[in-house]
Write an enzyme that holds these catalytic residues in place. Structure first.
Site, PDB file in Angstrom:
ATOM      1  N   GLN A 186      -7.329  10.775  12.321  1.00 32.64           N
ATOM      2  CA  GLN A 186      -8.510  10.435  13.106  1.00 32.64           C
ATOM      3  C   GLN A 186      -8.403   9.027  13.674  1.00 32.64           C
ATOM      4  O   GLN A 186      -8.707   8.802  14.852  1.00 32.64           O
ATOM      5  CB  GLN A 186      -9.786  10.568  12.268  1.00 32.64           C
ATOM      6  N   LEU A 189       5.754   9.308   7.284  1.00 31.04           N
ATOM      7  CA  LEU A 189       5.678   9.878   5.942  1.00 31.04           C
ATOM      8  C   LEU A 189       4.471  10.801   5.815  1.00 31.04           C
ATOM      9  O   LEU A 189       3.421  10.549   6.401  1.00 31.04           O
ATOM     10  CB  LEU A 189       5.567   8.771   4.892  1.00 31.04           C
ATOM     11  N   VAL A 241       0.338  -4.045   6.948  1.00 36.97           N
ATOM     12  CA  VAL A 241      -1.049  -4.370   6.606  1.00 36.97           C
ATOM     13  C   VAL A 241      -1.986  -3.366   7.266  1.00 36.97           C
ATOM     14  O   VAL A 241      -1.591  -2.617   8.160  1.00 36.97           O
ATOM     15  CB  VAL A 241      -1.409  -5.808   7.058  1.00 36.97           C
ATOM     16  N   GLY A 291       0.800  -1.223   0.000  1.00 33.72           N
ATOM     17  CA  GLY A 291       0.000   0.000   0.000  1.00 33.72           C
ATOM     18  C   GLY A 291       0.829   1.268   0.000  1.00 33.72           C
ATOM     19  O   GLY A 291       1.959   1.301  -0.483  1.00 33.72           O
ATOM     20  N   SER A 341       3.086  -0.994  10.175  1.00 33.13           N
ATOM     21  CA  SER A 341       1.749  -0.414  10.343  1.00 33.13           C
ATOM     22  C   SER A 341       1.697   0.321  11.679  1.00 33.13           C
ATOM     23  O   SER A 341       2.405  -0.024  12.621  1.00 33.13           O
ATOM     24  CB  SER A 341       0.679  -1.509  10.359  1.00 33.13           C
ATOM     25  N   THR A 396      -4.622  -1.674   9.637  1.00 32.34           N
ATOM     26  CA  THR A 396      -5.077  -1.792  11.023  1.00 32.34           C
ATOM     27  C   THR A 396      -6.299  -0.883  11.163  1.00 32.34           C
ATOM     28  O   THR A 396      -6.232   0.179  11.784  1.00 32.34           O
ATOM     29  CB  THR A 396      -3.976  -1.373  12.020  1.00 32.34           C
ATOM     30  N   CYS A 431      -4.531   8.460   8.752  1.00 31.66           N
ATOM     31  CA  CYS A 431      -3.905   8.280  10.065  1.00 31.66           C
ATOM     32  C   CYS A 431      -4.495   9.110  11.199  1.00 31.66           C
ATOM     33  O   CYS A 431      -4.737   8.581  12.282  1.00 31.66           O
ATOM     34  CB  CYS A 431      -2.410   8.589   9.968  1.00 31.66           C
ATOM     35  N   GLU A 437       6.298   4.466  10.524  1.00 33.57           N
ATOM     36  CA  GLU A 437       6.588   5.405   9.434  1.00 33.57           C
ATOM     37  C   GLU A 437       6.115   6.799   9.823  1.00 33.57           C
ATOM     38  O   GLU A 437       5.136   6.953  10.535  1.00 33.57           O
ATOM     39  CB  GLU A 437       5.935   4.937   8.130  1.00 33.57           C
ATOM     40  N   ARG A 464      -8.789   8.920   1.589  1.00 32.96           N
ATOM     41  CA  ARG A 464      -9.205   8.351   2.873  1.00 32.96           C
ATOM     42  C   ARG A 464      -9.457   9.454   3.901  1.00 32.96           C
ATOM     43  O   ARG A 464      -8.609  10.289   4.141  1.00 32.96           O
ATOM     44  CB  ARG A 464      -8.146   7.363   3.379  1.00 32.96           C
TER      45      ARG A 464
END
EC number: 1.1.1.22
Length: 480
Positions: free
Chosen positions: A274, A159, A86, A10, A127, A88, A272, A157, A342
């Site tokens: 929220q 990023l 993956v 992803g 993740s 979460t 990420c 991460e 998203r």
């Protein structure tokens, strides 16, 4: 030759592994995923995600020491270091629904690793996971170990989409958490040596596992908190005649505060912020810290308030109804330079306008019509589940059209909402847009992209987040 395998192709796994392959030509890097369409896309000329600079990195390494495959078990079995990247997602039912992270995919990955491994492994959490996840994963691997030694590391991460490749090339920091044992320190050193190919040693931070896991949640919570803080001030600016851009500039000049993440907007989005705050809230509640949980809940409440306040402003400004009126929406991604939708504020804004029976025409340079219709049709947390578990044929909204440019979107529109700060929206021919819109023509700038005074000179009635209100808007009903 060291072999690295990443489970999950992803937004995090793909770019991260591509850069590791580029910077470490002696390491074989394989990205695996059960989704054949996604892997096929990574092996094609049209990558599955848009990220500036990513194409060039992938093309340079792919087929040399960077590979994409659906043969998950083979490459996991052969790897020395396994990154797990993956989903979460937030749980949608059961204990902790709406707040807790769903670790189903993580647990499945851990059990698969235990099943196929024939040699010692370093397993790296990539993740974002709740604190103490490593402990749970360690138990699964240990109880199914067949004599194999596993070391669990946390390497979150940091990023930012739109600048991910630059962030990977020149990170502020690389954080590696591990067990404080001889074997744990050895595993940390092994991963540290990978990043040391291009990251200065003083930027590689090592901690215990729990500190690394919590640091990621805390970092995202702090960033979201800054956005909600300036957005709360933006509402006060509109009420008093202050200018949020001037206030934010003055505040940001304080060296203790700094200027970053002080841009008022329609609200934050992305995969990420929220999700991680909700996760943090749940962890606080589970540890008997309701006051701390309530503090972080307010960050999300302000974000929701900002989106509903924007919709209310649109409706109240246009004679208290948008029923049957064409509203142009410029930008659907959660921010510029990415196609990621998203948790984008555009979804809630569009839902609010559709609830008042508006006709919406959407243009975004990187988001497809299928993605937009899918996002508008999905439930609150559906986006964070694998594609095969999402609605396959979402019901298209008849009041929504997706078009190929901003001029088509705004043709015959009553109002124009700017919801993503794409650079191209700053240089549009707004005179041409005005000439082709219904009058009075409204601009609702949710990203403070345009110069409101220049647009007013053309004839627009302009609303910019946190800026002094247009004389027209002052005479309209107050926004709740």
């Amino acid at each position: 030759m060291v072999k690295i395998c990443c489970i999950g192709a992803g937004y995090v796994g793909g770019p991260t592994m591509a850069v590791i392959a580029l910077k470490c030509p002696a390491i074989e890097v394989v990205v695996v995923d059960i989704s054949k369409p996604r892997i096929d896309a990574w092996n094609s000329e049209q990558l599955p995600i848009y990220e500036p600079g990513l194409d060039e990195v992938v093309k340079e390494c792919r087929g040399r020491n960077l590979f994409f495959s659906t043969d998950v078990e083979k490459h996991v079995a052969e790897a020395d270091i396994i990154f797990v990247s993956v989903n979460t997602p937030t749980k949608t039912r059961g204990l902790g629904a709406g707040k807790a992270a769903d670790l189903t995919y993580w647990e499945s990955a851990a059990r698969m690793i235990a099943d196929v491994s024939k040699s010692d492994k370093i397993v790296v959490e990539k993740s974002t996971v709740p604190v103490k996840t490593a402990e749970a994963i360690e138990k699964i691997l240990t109880h199914n170990s067949k004599g194999i030694n596993y070391q669990i590391l946390s390497n979150p991460e940091f990023l930012a989409e739109g600048t991910a490749i630059d962030d990977l090339f020149k990170p502020d920091r690389v954080l590696i958490g591990g067990r404080e044992t001889a074997e744990g320190r050895k595993a940390v050193q092994a991963l540290k040596s990978v990043y040391a190919h291009w990251v200065p040693e003083d930027r590689i931070i090592t901690t215990n596992l729990w500190s690394a896991e919590l640091s990621k949640l805390a970092a995202n919570a702090f960033l979201a908190q800054r956005i909600s803080s300036v957005n709360a001030i933006s509402a006060l600016c509109e009420a008093t005649g202050a200018n949020v851009t001037e206030v934010a500039y003055a505040v940001g000049k304080d060296s203790r505060i700094g200027p970053k993440f002080l841009n008022a907007s329609v609200g934050f989005g992305g995969s990420c912020f929220q999700k991680d705050i909700l996760n943090l809230v749940y962890i606080c509640e589970c540890n008997g810290l309701p006051e701390v949980a309530n503090y972080w809940k307010q960050v999300i409440k302000i974000n929701d308030y900002q989106k509903s306040r924007f919709v209310n402003r649109v409706v109240s400004s246009m004679f208290n109804t948008v029923s049957g009126k064409k509203i142009a929406v410029l930008g659907f991604a959660f921010k510029k330079d990415t196609g990621d939708t998203r948790e984008t504020p555009a979804i809630d804004v569009c839902h609010g306008l559709l609830g008042d029976k508006a006709q919406i025409s959407i243009y975004d340079p990187q988001v497809t019509e299928d993605q937009i219709q899918r996002d508008l049709a999905m439930g609150k947390f559906d986006w964070d589940h694998p594609m095969h578990l999402q609605p396959t044929s979402p019901t298209a909204f008849k009041q929504v059209s997706v078009v190929w440019d901003a001029y088509e979107a705004t043709k015959n529109a009553h109002g124009l909402c700017i919801l993503t700060e794409w650079d191209e929206f700053k240089t549009l021919d707004y005179q041409k847009i005005y000439d082709n819109m219904q009058k009075p023509a409204f601009v609702f700038d949710g990203r403070n992209v345009v110069d409101p005074e220049k647009l007013r000179e053309i004839g627009f009635i302009v609303y910019s987040i946190g800026k002094p209100l247009d004389a027209w808007l002052k005479d309209m009903p107050a926004v709740a």
